[in-house]
Design an enzyme around this catalytic site. Structure first.
Site, PDB file in Angstrom:
ATOM      1  N   GLU A  26     -22.909 -10.069  -0.263  1.00 10.74           N
ATOM      2  CA  GLU A  26     -21.583  -9.760   0.229  1.00 10.74           C
ATOM      3  C   GLU A  26     -20.716  -9.047  -0.808  1.00 10.74           C
ATOM      4  O   GLU A  26     -19.955  -8.138  -0.470  1.00 10.74           O
ATOM      5  CB  GLU A  26     -20.884 -11.044   0.710  1.00 10.74           C
ATOM      6  CG  GLU A  26     -21.412 -11.593   2.022  1.00 10.74           C
ATOM      7  CD  GLU A  26     -22.621 -12.498   1.840  1.00 10.74           C
ATOM      8  OE1 GLU A  26     -23.072 -12.668   0.688  1.00 10.74           O
ATOM      9  OE2 GLU A  26     -23.111 -13.043   2.861  1.00 10.74           O
ATOM     10  N   PHE A  52     -18.786 -16.892   4.443  1.00  8.38           N
ATOM     11  CA  PHE A  52     -19.300 -16.245   3.243  1.00  8.38           C
ATOM     12  C   PHE A  52     -18.358 -15.186   2.682  1.00  8.38           C
ATOM     13  O   PHE A  52     -18.718 -14.483   1.734  1.00  8.38           O
ATOM     14  CB  PHE A  52     -20.668 -15.623   3.522  1.00  8.38           C
ATOM     15  CG  PHE A  52     -21.701 -16.633   3.928  1.00  8.38           C
ATOM     16  CD1 PHE A  52     -21.866 -17.809   3.211  1.00  8.38           C
ATOM     17  CD2 PHE A  52     -22.499 -16.417   5.037  1.00  8.38           C
ATOM     18  CE1 PHE A  52     -22.806 -18.753   3.590  1.00  8.38           C
ATOM     19  CE2 PHE A  52     -23.454 -17.356   5.429  1.00  8.38           C
ATOM     20  CZ  PHE A  52     -23.605 -18.527   4.704  1.00  8.38           C
ATOM     21  N   HIS A  77     -18.591 -16.119  13.530  1.00  3.24           N
ATOM     22  CA  HIS A  77     -18.815 -17.568  13.392  1.00  3.24           C
ATOM     23  C   HIS A  77     -17.616 -18.204  12.688  1.00  3.24           C
ATOM     24  O   HIS A  77     -17.711 -18.724  11.584  1.00  3.24           O
ATOM     25  CB  HIS A  77     -20.107 -17.847  12.626  1.00  3.24           C
ATOM     26  CG  HIS A  77     -21.339 -17.308  13.300  1.00  3.24           C
ATOM     27  ND1 HIS A  77     -21.564 -15.960  13.465  1.00  3.24           N
ATOM     28  CD2 HIS A  77     -22.408 -17.933  13.839  1.00  3.24           C
ATOM     29  CE1 HIS A  77     -22.735 -15.780  14.085  1.00  3.24           C
ATOM     30  NE2 HIS A  77     -23.258 -16.959  14.337  1.00  3.24           N
ATOM     31  N   ASP A  85     -25.327 -25.794  12.075  1.00  5.52           N
ATOM     32  CA  ASP A  85     -25.456 -25.394  10.669  1.00  5.52           C
ATOM     33  C   ASP A  85     -24.626 -26.276   9.743  1.00  5.52           C
ATOM     34  O   ASP A  85     -24.859 -26.312   8.536  1.00  5.52           O
ATOM     35  CB  ASP A  85     -25.055 -23.937  10.483  1.00  5.52           C
ATOM     36  CG  ASP A  85     -26.129 -22.974  10.967  1.00  5.52           C
ATOM     37  OD1 ASP A  85     -27.289 -23.403  11.097  1.00  5.52           O
ATOM     38  OD2 ASP A  85     -25.810 -21.798  11.218  1.00  5.52           O
ATOM     39  N   ARG A 136     -18.166 -17.410  17.634  1.00  7.50           N
ATOM     40  CA  ARG A 136     -19.563 -17.422  18.051  1.00  7.50           C
ATOM     41  C   ARG A 136     -19.698 -17.733  19.532  1.00  7.50           C
ATOM     42  O   ARG A 136     -20.512 -17.146  20.243  1.00  7.50           O
ATOM     43  CB  ARG A 136     -20.336 -18.463  17.231  1.00  7.50           C
ATOM     44  CG  ARG A 136     -21.776 -18.629  17.680  1.00  7.50           C
ATOM     45  CD  ARG A 136     -22.419 -19.848  17.046  1.00  7.50           C
ATOM     46  NE  ARG A 136     -23.836 -19.937  17.385  1.00  7.50           N
ATOM     47  CZ  ARG A 136     -24.604 -20.969  17.059  1.00  7.50           C
ATOM     48  NH1 ARG A 136     -24.092 -21.983  16.386  1.00  7.50           N
ATOM     49  NH2 ARG A 136     -25.871 -20.985  17.396  1.00  7.50           N
TER      50      ARG A 136
END
Length: 276
Positions: A26, A52, A77, A85, A136
């Site tokens: 990233e 992230f 998400h 997750d 999501r």
């Protein structure tokens, strides 16, 4: 970009391609995007899971500081709705952490028309970068309101998604996947106004008259709902208002179960309003 080819050498790539595959890098992605923007010919967007974004945070700061309007971020998400997750992949502080950047527009749309308007804003904005925060899970669509009105309201940062049909009693402010819950609750509350606020930054740029029209000072009974940390919403609900948020890390379970356990339901929102 469908049909535009992949950039690079080998496999199916050519240097005429427009899609870049960065892998799980990233920070490198953000740096290279800034390079494209500084060069000045192309607009570029990069995508990753919202949680992230911290890996590319320094490059977002540079883009905002340097007014790199050719950069946008597509961050998916966006909440505890990620599900199985677990908390490592469920952003709770992430979206508010982006909202504190000066000169970064952060859009968290609540349906398809809001998403379209947010995307248009991201490619037409002149002053700096934009982050699109996308869910999501599937979302209900506010089809009771004309599409163009939703789009125009989104570009202003906030708008009345459902107007009260009796004397104004309570204002429900919601964003993203929680907008559908606010609309559901308002169906059985004639004095409830639902304000969709997909972009705080764009709303703050509106005139005082428009802001007062959307959030009249005469109504102090306000509730904000977002599946994320609550702190930034106090600006809009005030000391007499309440916030239905998520001020702790998530858990590993199917997304709908996590949302229910953390109060992201119309039933819980209705209970909070009833307690005021």
């Amino acid at each position: 970009i469908d049909g535009a080819g992949n950039f690079g050498a080998g496999f199916d790539k050519t240097y005429a391609g427009k899609n870049l595959y960065f892998g799980i890098r990233e920070h490198a992605m953000g740096s290279i995007m800034n390079g494209f923007a500084y060069h000045g010919i192309f607009k570029i967007s990069g995508s990753t899971f919202a949680v992230f974004v911290d890996y590319l945070r320094p490059t977002i700061r540079v883009a905002a500081l340097a007014e790199l309007n050719r950069v946008s971020y597509i961050l998916t998400h966006d909440s505890i709705g990620v599900g199985e997750d677990g908390p490592t992949h469920q952003p709770v502080e992430t979206v508010s952490g982006l909202r504190v950047f000066p000169n970064l527009d952060v859009y968290r749309p609540g349906d398809a028309e809001e998403t379209l308007a947010a995307y248009v804003s991201s490619v037409t904005r002149k002053e700096g970068p934009t982050a699109l925060i996308l869910s999501r899970q599937n979302l209900d669509q506010n089809n009771a309101m004309p599409a163009m009105e939703r789009r125009e309201g989104t570009l202003k940062g906030a708008y009345i998604a459902k107007k009260e049909t009796e004397d104004l009693d309570v204002i429900i402010i919601a964003t993203g996947s929680e907008l559908q819950h606010a609309l559901k609750v308002a169906e059985s509350n004639a004095g409830a106004r639902v304000v969709s606020m997909p972009c705080m930054e764009a709303f703050e740029r509106q005139s005082d008259e428009y802001k007062s029209e959307i959030l009249p000072a005469s109504c102090t009974k306000r509730v904000a709902m977002e599946a994320g940390v609550s702190a930034m919403w106090y600006k809009y609900v005030g000391t007499e208002g309440k916030i239905v948020g998520v001020d702790k890390f998530g858990m590993s379970a199917p997304g709908d179960i996590v949302m229910k356990e953390y109060g992201m339901t119309p039933e819980n929102l209705a209970e909070v309003i009833a307690s005021m």
